[in-house]
Motif scaffolding. Structure first.
Motif, short mmCIF file in Angstrom:
data_model
loop_
_atom_site.label_atom_id
_atom_site.label_comp_id
_atom_site.label_asym_id
_atom_site.label_seq_id
_atom_site.Cartn_x
_atom_site.Cartn_y
_atom_site.Cartn_z
N ILE A 1 0.68 -1.17 0.05
CA ILE A 1 0.16 0.05 -0.01
C ILE A 1 0.87 1.44 -0.04
O ILE A 1 0.78 2.28 -0.90
N PRO A 2 1.70 1.63 1.10
CA PRO A 2 2.49 2.81 0.92
C PRO A 2 3.57 2.82 -0.25
O PRO A 2 3.80 3.73 -0.72
N VAL A 3 4.05 1.38 -0.81
CA VAL A 3 4.87 1.62 -1.79
C VAL A 3 4.37 1.82 -3.08
O VAL A 3 4.76 2.73 -3.86
N ALA A 4 3.02 1.40 -3.46
CA ALA A 4 2.33 1.64 -4.38
C ALA A 4 2.05 3.07 -4.37
O ALA A 4 1.94 3.89 -5.44
N GLY A 5 1.66 3.84 -3.11
CA GLY A 5 1.31 5.20 -3.04
C GLY A 5 2.56 5.99 -3.46
O GLY A 5 2.50 7.11 -4.30
N ALA A 6 3.68 5.69 -2.76
CA ALA A 6 5.10 6.40 -3.21
C ALA A 6 5.24 6.15 -4.53
O ALA A 6 5.84 7.26 -5.39
N ALA A 7 5.06 5.07 -5.27
CA ALA A 7 5.31 4.91 -6.77
C ALA A 7 4.29 5.77 -7.76
O ALA A 7 4.77 6.41 -8.57
N LEU A 8 3.06 6.06 -7.37
CA LEU A 8 2.03 6.80 -8.03
C LEU A 8 2.29 8.31 -8.07
O LEU A 8 2.61 8.90 -9.00
N VAL A 9 2.90 8.83 -6.59
CA VAL A 9 3.42 10.16 -6.40
C VAL A 9 4.49 10.15 -7.34
O VAL A 9 4.63 11.39 -8.17
N LEU A 10 5.46 9.49 -7.59
CA LEU A 10 6.69 9.56 -8.39
C LEU A 10 6.31 9.64 -9.77
O LEU A 10 6.74 10.51 -10.58
N ILE A 11 5.43 8.62 -10.11
CA ILE A 11 5.14 8.61 -11.62
C ILE A 11 4.48 9.93 -12.10
O ILE A 11 4.65 10.34 -13.13
N ALA A 12 3.50 10.33 -11.20
CA ALA A 12 2.69 11.51 -11.68
C ALA A 12 3.56 12.73 -12.02
O ALA A 12 3.51 13.53 -12.89
N ASN A 13 4.63 12.67 -10.96
CA ASN A 13 5.56 13.88 -11.24
C ASN A 13 5.09 15.28 -11.42
O ASN A 13 5.37 15.82 -12.38
N ASN A 14 4.00 15.63 -10.75
CA ASN A 14 3.18 16.55 -11.07
C ASN A 14 4.04 17.96 -10.35
O ASN A 14 4.01 18.37 -9.22
N GLN A 15 4.51 18.76 -11.27
CA GLN A 15 5.31 19.92 -11.10
C GLN A 15 4.45 21.07 -10.56
O GLN A 15 5.27 22.11 -10.07
N GLN A 16 3.07 20.85 -10.71
CA GLN A 16 2.40 22.25 -10.26
C GLN A 16 1.59 21.72 -8.99
O GLN A 16 0.79 22.42 -8.42
N SER A 17 2.08 20.62 -8.19
CA SER A 17 1.36 20.27 -7.18
C SER A 17 1.80 21.08 -5.77
O SER A 17 3.03 21.48 -5.58
N PHE A 18 0.58 21.33 -4.99
CA PHE A 18 1.02 22.22 -3.93
C PHE A 18 1.55 21.68 -2.76
O PHE A 18 2.21 22.04 -1.82
N LEU A 19 1.33 20.09 -2.88
CA LEU A 19 1.76 19.28 -1.58
C LEU A 19 3.17 18.97 -2.04
O LEU A 19 4.15 19.03 -0.72
N THR A 20 3.88 18.95 -3.07
CA THR A 20 5.26 18.69 -3.47
C THR A 20 6.09 19.94 -3.89
O THR A 20 7.17 19.84 -3.57
N ASN A 21 5.41 20.76 -4.70
CA ASN A 21 6.14 22.00 -5.22
C ASN A 21 6.06 23.25 -4.19
O ASN A 21 5.57 24.21 -4.61
N ASN A 22 6.89 22.96 -3.05
CA ASN A 22 6.65 24.23 -2.10
C ASN A 22 8.16 24.01 -1.41
O ASN A 22 8.74 23.01 -1.52
N ARG A 23 8.75 25.12 -0.76
CA ARG A 23 9.92 25.26 0.03
C ARG A 23 9.98 24.29 0.92
O ARG A 23 11.02 23.46 0.93
N VAL A 24 8.99 23.96 1.76
CA VAL A 24 9.02 23.07 2.94
C VAL A 24 9.32 21.66 2.34
O VAL A 24 10.18 20.77 2.62
N THR A 25 8.55 21.34 1.49
CA THR A 25 8.51 19.96 1.02
C THR A 25 9.97 19.78 0.10
O THR A 25 10.58 18.63 0.31
N GLN A 26 10.19 20.54 -0.42
CA GLN A 26 11.37 20.59 -1.36
C GLN A 26 12.83 20.54 -0.28
O GLN A 26 13.72 19.67 -0.57
N TRP A 27 12.64 21.22 0.55
CA TRP A 27 13.56 21.18 1.75
C TRP A 27 13.91 19.92 2.27
O TRP A 27 14.98 19.27 2.41
#
Length: 198
Positions: free
Chosen positions: A71-97
């Motif tokens: 379950i968590p491995v598939a979740g992480a895989a989907l997030v990486l595959i999506a590679n959503n550069q406009q995501s507010f969840l991953t494309n912010n300074r805190v998450t990037q740091w």
């Protein structure tokens, strides 16, 4: 048994599929990038949903690793595959740091966890909070003064020399592991006050 659970957690044969998942994601993204770029937002949402379910529902009663690790491995895989550069969840300074320093934080958090267990403070909220802060601090320092300089240094040497350094590091580690295996552990690490219950 406890021995089998420990072996399942630490040994490569039972964990290699998780490493292979990362390799498969890399192949998908490099060879078929255009095909998976559509609806990346929905793919990312499903991925984060699976990760969230794991965080909320899994506890110490869950055997780990087990089939539930999918379950968590598939979740992480989907997030990486999506590679959503406009995501507010991953494309912010805190998450990037955090992402840039995640491996160093991961390594140091084990040291902190062991310390909390030995101090018998793993159930104390204040100590756990301090442990989390300490993990992030040590991880950040390790990233700046060890990981980044090492990366720059390794990028400047040939692949043959990199392989030579890798082998040179593996030889003493392998020798030490073989010695410990034949000695059936390191009994002297425990003092006479420690009782081992079979």
């Amino acid at each position: 048994s406890e021995a089998k659970a420990s072996a399942s957690f630490f040994l490569l044969p039972t964990r290699i599929w998780q490493l292979l998942a990362g390799g498969i994601i890399y192949i998908i993204k490099t060879e078929h990038n255009r095909r998976v770029s559509f609806c990346c937002q929905k793919t990312e949402w499903v991925g984060f949903a699976l990760i969230s379910v794991s965080i909320v529902t899994f506890d110490s009663s869950v055997t780990w690793p087990s089939l539930l690790a999918v379950i968590p491995v598939a979740g992480a895989a989907l997030v990486l595959i999506a590679n959503n550069q406009q995501s507010f969840l991953t494309n912010n300074r805190v998450t990037q740091w955090i992402g840039n320093r995640s491996y160093s934080i991961y390594l140091w958090h084990w040291v902190v966890c062991v310390w909390l267990i030995y101090a018998e403070r793993q159930e104390n909220f204040s100590y756990v909070a301090i442990g989390i802060l300490l993990s992030f601090t040590l991880g950040a320092l390790s990233y700046e003064f060890i990981e980044k300089p090492s990366r720059v240094w390794l990028s400047g040497i040939s692949k043959a020399r990199s392989a030579l350094y890798l082998v040179a590091g593996l030889i003493p580690a392998t020798f030490f592991a073989i010695v410990v295996y034949h000695l059936e552990g390191v009994p002297d690490r425990l003092n006479s006050q420690v009782v081992v219950v079979e």
